[in-house]
Scaffold this motif. Structure first.
Motif, PDB file in Angstrom:
ATOM      1  N   LYS A 245       0.876  -1.168   0.000  1.00  0.00           N
ATOM      2  CA  LYS A 245       0.000   0.000   0.000  1.00  0.00           C
ATOM      3  C   LYS A 245       0.914   1.219   0.000  1.00  0.00           C
ATOM      4  O   LYS A 245       1.913   1.271   0.725  1.00  0.00           O
ATOM      5  CB  LYS A 245      -0.871  -0.015   1.261  1.00  0.00           C
ATOM      6  N   PHE A 246       0.609   2.214  -0.839  1.00  0.00           N
ATOM      7  CA  PHE A 246       1.458   3.389  -0.987  1.00  0.00           C
ATOM      8  C   PHE A 246       0.771   4.610  -0.377  1.00  0.00           C
ATOM      9  O   PHE A 246      -0.375   4.914  -0.692  1.00  0.00           O
ATOM     10  CB  PHE A 246       1.778   3.630  -2.465  1.00  0.00           C
ATOM     11  N   TYR A 247       1.510   5.295   0.493  1.00  0.00           N
ATOM     12  CA  TYR A 247       1.055   6.545   1.097  1.00  0.00           C
ATOM     13  C   TYR A 247       1.955   7.642   0.553  1.00  0.00           C
ATOM     14  O   TYR A 247       3.160   7.640   0.809  1.00  0.00           O
ATOM     15  CB  TYR A 247       1.155   6.470   2.615  1.00  0.00           C
ATOM     16  N   SER A 248       1.377   8.555  -0.223  1.00  0.00           N
ATOM     17  CA  SER A 248       2.226   9.499  -0.950  1.00  0.00           C
ATOM     18  C   SER A 248       1.707  10.925  -0.840  1.00  0.00           C
ATOM     19  O   SER A 248       0.542  11.186  -0.570  1.00  0.00           O
ATOM     20  CB  SER A 248       2.315   9.077  -2.425  1.00  0.00           C
ATOM     21  N   GLY A 249       2.604  11.858  -1.068  1.00  0.00           N
ATOM     22  CA  GLY A 249       2.290  13.281  -1.023  1.00  0.00           C
ATOM     23  C   GLY A 249       3.548  14.083  -1.264  1.00  0.00           C
ATOM     24  O   GLY A 249       4.429  13.656  -1.998  1.00  0.00           O
ATOM     25  N   HIS A 250       3.649  15.242  -0.636  1.00  0.00           N
ATOM     26  CA  HIS A 250       4.814  16.123  -0.698  1.00  0.00           C
ATOM     27  C   HIS A 250       5.179  16.489  -2.138  1.00  0.00           C
ATOM     28  O   HIS A 250       4.623  17.411  -2.698  1.00  0.00           O
ATOM     29  CB  HIS A 250       5.995  15.509   0.050  1.00  0.00           C
ATOM     30  N   CYS A 251       6.104  15.764  -2.756  1.00  0.00           N
ATOM     31  CA  CYS A 251       6.609  16.134  -4.084  1.00  0.00           C
ATOM     32  C   CYS A 251       5.978  15.332  -5.215  1.00  0.00           C
ATOM     33  O   CYS A 251       6.434  15.402  -6.356  1.00  0.00           O
ATOM     34  CB  CYS A 251       8.129  15.981  -4.123  1.00  0.00           C
ATOM     35  N   THR A 252       4.922  14.567  -4.925  1.00  0.00           N
ATOM     36  CA  THR A 252       4.265  13.792  -5.979  1.00  0.00           C
ATOM     37  C   THR A 252       3.494  14.711  -6.923  1.00  0.00           C
ATOM     38  O   THR A 252       3.576  14.579  -8.142  1.00  0.00           O
ATOM     39  CB  THR A 252       3.317  12.742  -5.382  1.00  0.00           C
ATOM     40  N   GLY A 253       2.758  15.647  -6.352  1.00  0.00           N
ATOM     41  CA  GLY A 253       1.949  16.559  -7.161  1.00  0.00           C
ATOM     42  C   GLY A 253       0.556  16.000  -7.396  1.00  0.00           C
ATOM     43  O   GLY A 253       0.371  14.785  -7.515  1.00  0.00           O
ATOM     44  N   THR A 254      -0.424  16.871  -7.489  1.00  0.00           N
ATOM     45  CA  THR A 254      -1.808  16.427  -7.634  1.00  0.00           C
ATOM     46  C   THR A 254      -2.074  15.780  -8.992  1.00  0.00           C
ATOM     47  O   THR A 254      -2.862  14.842  -9.100  1.00  0.00           O
ATOM     48  CB  THR A 254      -2.774  17.600  -7.426  1.00  0.00           C
ATOM     49  N   VAL A 255      -1.427  16.286 -10.036  1.00  0.00           N
ATOM     50  CA  VAL A 255      -1.636  15.715 -11.371  1.00  0.00           C
ATOM     51  C   VAL A 255      -1.128  14.280 -11.417  1.00  0.00           C
ATOM     52  O   VAL A 255      -1.845  13.354 -11.832  1.00  0.00           O
ATOM     53  CB  VAL A 255      -0.936  16.568 -12.446  1.00  0.00           C
ATOM     54  N   ALA A 256       0.117  14.084 -10.985  1.00  0.00           N
ATOM     55  CA  ALA A 256       0.695  12.739 -10.990  1.00  0.00           C
ATOM     56  C   ALA A 256      -0.090  11.811 -10.070  1.00  0.00           C
ATOM     57  O   ALA A 256      -0.306  10.633 -10.405  1.00  0.00           O
ATOM     58  CB  ALA A 256       2.160  12.798 -10.564  1.00  0.00           C
ATOM     59  N   PHE A 257      -0.531  12.331  -8.922  1.00  0.00           N
ATOM     60  CA  PHE A 257      -1.278  11.492  -7.986  1.00  0.00           C
ATOM     61  C   PHE A 257      -2.549  10.959  -8.642  1.00  0.00           C
ATOM     62  O   PHE A 257      -2.875   9.770  -8.508  1.00  0.00           O
ATOM     63  CB  PHE A 257      -1.631  12.281  -6.728  1.00  0.00           C
ATOM     64  N   GLU A 258      -3.257  11.808  -9.358  1.00  0.00           N
ATOM     65  CA  GLU A 258      -4.486  11.375 -10.030  1.00  0.00           C
ATOM     66  C   GLU A 258      -4.194  10.313 -11.080  1.00  0.00           C
ATOM     67  O   GLU A 258      -4.947   9.344 -11.223  1.00  0.00           O
ATOM     68  CB  GLU A 258      -5.177  12.573 -10.659  1.00  0.00           C
ATOM     69  N   TRP A 259      -3.102  10.491 -11.823  1.00  0.00           N
ATOM     70  CA  TRP A 259      -2.734   9.497 -12.834  1.00  0.00           C
ATOM     71  C   TRP A 259      -2.316   8.174 -12.190  1.00  0.00           C
ATOM     72  O   TRP A 259      -2.664   7.097 -12.681  1.00  0.00           O
ATOM     73  CB  TRP A 259      -1.597  10.035 -13.702  1.00  0.00           C
ATOM     74  N   LEU A 260      -1.582   8.244 -11.084  1.00  0.00           N
ATOM     75  CA  LEU A 260      -1.183   7.041 -10.358  1.00  0.00           C
ATOM     76  C   LEU A 260      -2.404   6.318  -9.796  1.00  0.00           C
ATOM     77  O   LEU A 260      -2.501   5.090  -9.847  1.00  0.00           O
ATOM     78  CB  LEU A 260      -0.248   7.412  -9.209  1.00  0.00           C
ATOM     79  N   LYS A 261      -3.349   7.110  -9.300  1.00  0.00           N
ATOM     80  CA  LYS A 261      -4.552   6.557  -8.672  1.00  0.00           C
ATOM     81  C   LYS A 261      -5.385   5.754  -9.669  1.00  0.00           C
ATOM     82  O   LYS A 261      -6.021   4.758  -9.293  1.00  0.00           O
ATOM     83  CB  LYS A 261      -5.382   7.709  -8.087  1.00  0.00           C
ATOM     84  N   GLU A 262      -5.379   6.148 -10.917  1.00  0.00           N
ATOM     85  CA  GLU A 262      -6.137   5.430 -11.941  1.00  0.00           C
ATOM     86  C   GLU A 262      -5.669   3.975 -12.058  1.00  0.00           C
ATOM     87  O   GLU A 262      -6.454   3.084 -12.388  1.00  0.00           O
ATOM     88  CB  GLU A 262      -5.993   6.121 -13.296  1.00  0.00           C
TER      89      GLU A 262
END
Length: 279
Positions: A245-262
Motif C-alpha cells: 500500500k502506498f502513502y504518498s504526497g509532498h513532491c508527488t503533485g496532484t496531477v501525478a497522484f491522479e494518474w497514479l490513482k487510476e
C-alpha cells in the motif's frame, strides 16, 4: 506501528503545511522521527497533535535537502538524546540547476551539520540501526538518468556533477507481516527503491511505502514533470512488483497522484499534515 504526519505540503485541520515533510513513527515501544520539514513549524503541529518530541529515541534524514532538514535546530531544542542518522554524502553541497550556471542551493542549511555535529551519525551504506530497523542506501543502476531529469546537481571539489542521490536512504521497519518503507522523495524512482528493498530483504514482502514520488512539475503541484504514460508506467510497475500500500504526497503533485490513482486505486492514499495511519 503508528505513523503521524507532523508536516506536509497540505495543511490539516488547525495544522500548518509547507513544502516539506516530517513523519513521527511509533514502533516496538520506541519513537522515531523521519526528516524535520522546511522550518520549525512541524514542532507547532507536534504540540497540537500531542506528540512529545523530547521522547523521540532515534531520527533519520532521508536525504540532504532543505525541505527535509531545516527543522533540526528546533528539534534539538526539544530533544537532547536522539541521534540523526544520515548518509555520509549528505555532507556535500546540493543545488538546483536548469541551464547555465547553478541556480539555487537546496542542501542542508549552512552551518547546521557543523553546529550540531554531535547529534548527527553518518552512515556509509546499509545499516541495522535498531531491532527491526534498517537503513537501505541506493544500490541499483539507472539513477543518474533520473537525476538529469530532476535538474539536481552536487558540487564536489569545485566540480558541478549531476546528483547521483548517494545521500538518499530508505528507512525500513520490519513487522511480522511485512516491511514498511520510508523514502521521503524517491528521487531515484519509487520503482527502483522498491527493487532495492526487495534485493536487501529477498524473503520479505513489502506491505507499505511512505514517501513522495518526485513527479511534481517546476511550476507546482498542479503540474507534472513526466507524461501521463510515464507516470502510469511507474504505477503499473508498482502494482505488478509488490502488494504494498502506498502513502504518498509532498513532491508527488496532484496531477501525478491522479494518474497514479487510476492504476493503483485503493492501494494509493494521500497524506497531509495531521494524518495518522495505523498499520
Amino acid at each position: 506501528m503508528i505513523v503521524k504526519v507532523l508536516i506536509e505540503n497540505t495543511p490539516g485541520v488547525d495544522l500548518c503545511g509547507e513544502h516539506g515533510l516530517c513523519l513521527y513513527v511509533q514502533y516496538n515501544g520506541k519513537n522515531f522521527l523521519i526528516d524535520s520539514g522546511a522550518s520549525e513549524q512541524f514542532v507547532t503541529n507536534a504540540d497540537k497533535m500531542d506528540v512529545d518530541l523530547s521522547q523521540v529515541d532515534m531520527a533519520f534524514l532521508s536525504h540532504a535537502h532543505y525541505d527535509h532538514s531545516s527543522g533540526y535546530p528546533a528539534f534539538f531544542e526539544r530533544n537532547t538524546k536522539a541521534k540523526v542518522y544520515l548518509q555520509e554524502a549528505a555532507k556535500n553541497r546540493y543545488f538546483y540547476k536548469i541551464a547555465g550556471p547553478i541556480k539555487k542551493y537546496i542542501g542542508i542549511p549552512e552551518g547546521v551539520l557543523e553546529k550540531y555535529d554531535e547529534r548527527f551519525s553518518y552512515v556509509d551504506g546499509a545499516l541495522n540501526v535498531d531491532e527491526g530497523v534498517y537503513i537501505v542506501p541506493h544500490s541499483l543502476d539507472g539513477i543518474l538518468k533520473r537525476a538529469k531529469h530532476t535538474h539536481m546537481c552536487v558540487v564536489i571539489d569545485g566540480e558541478v556533477l549531476y546528483d547521483d542521490f548517494s545521500h538518499e536512504q530508505t528507512v525500513v521497519f520490519e513487522e511480522e507481516d511485512g516491511l514498511v518503507c520510508f523514502n521521503s522523495c524517491s528521487h531515484s524512482g519509487v520503482e527502483i527503491v522498491i527493487e532495492e528493498v526487495k534485493k536487501a530483504f529477498p524473503d520479505k514482502k513489502i506491505k507499505a511505502y511512505f514517501g513522495g514520488f518526485h513527479m511534481m512539475g517546476i511550476t507546482g503541484a498542479n503540474s507534472c514533470s513526466y507524461s501521463k504514460e510515464e507516470v502510469q508506467a511507474v504505477a503499473t510497475s508498482l502494482k505488478d512488483s509488490s502488494d504494498a500500500k502506498f502513502y504518498s504526497g509532498h513532491c508527488t503533485g496532484t496531477v501525478a497522484f491522479e494518474w497514479l490513482k487510476e492504476i493503483l486505486d485503493d492501494r494509493l492514499e494521500a497524506f497531509q499534515s495531521g494524518k495518522v495511519i495505523e498499520l
